[in-house]
Write an enzyme that holds these catalytic residues in place. Sequence first.
Site, mmCIF file in Angstrom:
data_model
loop_
_atom_site.group_PDB
_atom_site.id
_atom_site.type_symbol
_atom_site.label_atom_id
_atom_site.label_comp_id
_atom_site.label_asym_id
_atom_site.label_seq_id
_atom_site.Cartn_x
_atom_site.Cartn_y
_atom_site.Cartn_z
ATOM 1 N N LYS A 13 3.305 8.201 10.820
ATOM 2 C CA LYS A 13 3.883 9.169 11.746
ATOM 3 C C LYS A 13 4.940 8.492 12.630
ATOM 4 O O LYS A 13 4.924 7.274 12.811
ATOM 5 C CB LYS A 13 2.798 9.737 12.668
ATOM 6 C CG LYS A 13 1.752 10.586 11.994
ATOM 7 C CD LYS A 13 0.714 11.029 13.013
ATOM 8 C CE LYS A 13 -0.340 11.925 12.371
ATOM 9 N NZ LYS A 13 0.204 13.231 11.987
ATOM 10 N N ARG A 15 -7.472 17.289 5.145
ATOM 11 C CA ARG A 15 -7.990 18.153 4.076
ATOM 12 C C ARG A 15 -8.796 17.363 3.054
ATOM 13 O O ARG A 15 -9.664 17.909 2.380
ATOM 14 C CB ARG A 15 -6.830 18.904 3.420
ATOM 15 C CG ARG A 15 -5.805 18.047 2.727
ATOM 16 C CD ARG A 15 -4.494 18.780 2.470
ATOM 17 N NE ARG A 15 -3.810 19.063 3.727
ATOM 18 C CZ ARG A 15 -2.685 19.763 3.839
ATOM 19 N NH1 ARG A 15 -2.120 20.268 2.742
ATOM 20 N NH2 ARG A 15 -2.103 19.973 5.004
#
Length: 522
Positions: free
Chosen positions: A296, A370
């Site tokens: 990130k 996920r």
Amino acid sequence: MTSPRTTLSLVDTDPAELAVDAIVIGVHSQTTEQEAGSPAGALLLASGAESIAAAFDGKLTETLALLGATGGPGEVIKLATLGTVTAPVVTAVGLGPEPSGAAPAPETLRRAAGAAVRALAGASRVALALPLPDDADAPAALRAVTEGALLGGYRFAGYKTKPQPARREPVAEVLVAVPDAADATAQAEVTRAQAVAGAVRTSRDWVNTAPNELRPPSFAEAVSAAAREAGLGVEVLDEAALAAGGYGGILAVGQGSEAPPRLVKLTYTPEGGGNGKRVALVGKGITFDTGGISIKPAQGMWEMKSDMAGAAAVGAAMLAVAALKPSVAVTGYLPMAENMPSGTSYRPGDVITMYSGERVEVLNTDAEGRMILADAIARACEDGADYLFETSTLTGGQVIALGKRIAGVMGTPELCERVRAAGDATGEPAWPMPLPDDVRKGMESEVADISQVNAGMDRAGHMLQGGVFLREFVTDDVAWAHIDIAGPGYHSGEATGYWTKGGTGVPVRTLLHLVDDVAANG
């Protein structure tokens, strides 16, 4: 690390005679129609504070207006009483325009109570004389006031080592003025509020804890210890058990960190078996998210300590379930991992065999939530569940689509509607979103059963991609709802209402409302 708790009780003494440090009353702003027949600048006093107004010879609202009060929602104005009533300070909190023929909405009362108690930090004992209806809406209104007061008094204990002279301690005790303090229904609401607000505060504490102090093993230990003390069944799978069990998604995400992953299972079994229904709660527990190899940007990355807000909410909700004892079986699943870049990190291009046996092509290691959720969802379905509610800070797409306050909901349409209704009832709004077939088509993989993101790295429908991926791991016989709290799970702005800066505890209250709904209605 446990933050100080505010205690709460009911009183039916005249508010003007209460021996407290401050008395809180509600004021309404005027509509255009009301202004036509009222003195310029006058406010409308909310019910519940009539004796306070009488002590000021009818000049209370006029004086508050001179101090700048408008009655706007959440506005707080303090006034020295100079001996007119027992309390030395009257605090007026704005409730917005007076509803026609009705009491203020529960969320208005919840935010007002939170704002007032937060503004009165430094006071030891505070009383709330806010408007409470005397009809069928009374329990909901009292629930809102008590929850708001307890949550508004929250402050994270923090890590400061030097004295902070200007830092005032949160209110220690809150009294809520009601017509009958001994009323069984009212007392039941206080008991519930203490359990629910306690769970929200615990969730906030976990989210606000520094990530070096809450890595997967220590997070699992903290949750397990609290759960055992609450009387819940506890099962913790360490890295060896995860490997033996085939939890490929959790292991892949966690393999880049020296702090190994965990899966915590918490079980509540009602007396007599309850109503026969089974509820599964699943929460994402990424204790820190660097993005892994797909790292990130540095700006704002410190907020990624909140990427375990879903697991914090589920773990805390299970503690409240243990206290409230609903007549339905509830099981919580908390997959935990730290997503770090290293020589052992999982990579874009990896193919991971999940707990369900399905194979997933990894295209972006920053879509890690996920992966761990898929394993936990598959385990929950295997264990047996009629309803599955999963919550996670899953996608930036949720914030882009719905903002910082409204969660996105995907899954079985009927269950999504129940989540929306629960959010409306608790002040944790959620909005159902679709799961289009074309989004699933974009996640086809040439080498595996599914890729975890759109093969073209397309950000369009980013929130929906998360829901579509998770749907793959829910068995057909389980009704399910995915609640994306990327925005609502963490508040980075100034304190407002009963939200303080940092973890919010969303959606603990929604989950508990849903458990109650299933217990009552199946």
